[in-house]
Design an enzyme around this catalytic site. Structure first.
Site, mmCIF file in Angstrom:
data_model
loop_
_atom_site.group_PDB
_atom_site.id
_atom_site.type_symbol
_atom_site.label_atom_id
_atom_site.label_comp_id
_atom_site.label_asym_id
_atom_site.label_seq_id
_atom_site.Cartn_x
_atom_site.Cartn_y
_atom_site.Cartn_z
ATOM 1 N N ASP A 25 0.836 -1.194 0.000
ATOM 2 C CA ASP A 25 0.000 0.000 0.000
ATOM 3 C C ASP A 25 0.873 1.247 0.000
ATOM 4 O OD1 ASP A 25 -2.355 -1.506 0.178
ATOM 5 O OD2 ASP A 25 -2.180 -1.621 2.347
ATOM 6 N N ARG A 26 0.291 2.331 -0.443
ATOM 7 C CA ARG A 26 1.011 3.613 -0.497
ATOM 8 C C ARG A 26 1.569 3.990 0.873
ATOM 9 N NH1 ARG A 26 -0.857 9.095 -0.121
ATOM 10 N NH2 ARG A 26 -2.960 8.288 0.058
#
Length: 178
Positions: free
Chosen positions: A43-44
């Site tokens: 995930d970012r």
């Protein structure tokens, strides 16, 4: 021969080569090699090991839960998990999309890692603890959902390893051939 690249992905970077108008940094800002693709995602707001390859079969073997490739995560969580919380993680946690597979879970000393930019939120009245989780499946935001389910939301998440590949001796934002 397949090319395998290990990247220590910084916080805020998308695990893809295009930003699709999001205006976030992507893999193209770090790895300038054509024809390689991420084997799985981070995930970012997660950091750490991302494996890239030009071999589709290898990419599938790394990313697919069918092959049960162990992935080790270091999670800085809110509070201090007790034995019951750790046992719940080890047994498997019920999430909205079903039970997770059992994980290896233990409290660890704070790892010697880079400062996060931006830093995590710190609350003076609530301590934080680092735990190590080893998973063999890869659901969306699984570590964060598991730690929250046992009462200890994740503040920071670093993937340390996938199988035998690690971020050892790999500076943040840097990559190397495996």
């Amino acid at each position: 021969m397949a090319r395998v690249i290990l990247l220590n992905k910084p916080f805020g970077v998308l695990s893809q080569f295009t930003d699709e108008g999001t205006n976030h940094p992507t893999l193209k800002d770090y790895v300038k090699i054509p024809g390689v693709y991420a084997a799985g995602r981070l995930d970012r707001d997660s950091e750490g090991l991302l494996v890239l390859t030009d071999d589709g079969r290898l990419q599938n073997r790394i990313a697919s839960p069918k092959f049960k490739q162990p992935k080790t995560y270091w999670a800085q969580v809110e509070g201090t998990p007790d034995d019951a919380a750790l046992e719940a993680l080890r047994a498997g946690v019920k999430l909205k999309d079903g039970m997770t597979k059992p994980a290896r879970a233990r409290i660890i000393d704070a790892p010697d890692v880079w400062e996060r930019d931006p830093p995590i939120r710190v609350r003076k009245a609530i301590p934080d603890t680092w735990i190590e989780l080893v998973l063999t499946e890869g659901r969306n935001r699984q570590v964060r959902r598991m730690t929250a389910a046992v009462g200890h939301p994740t503040l920071r998440l670093i993937r340390y390893s996938i199988g035998d590949w690690t971020i050892d001796n790999l500076a943040l934002g840097q990559w190397r051939d495996s």
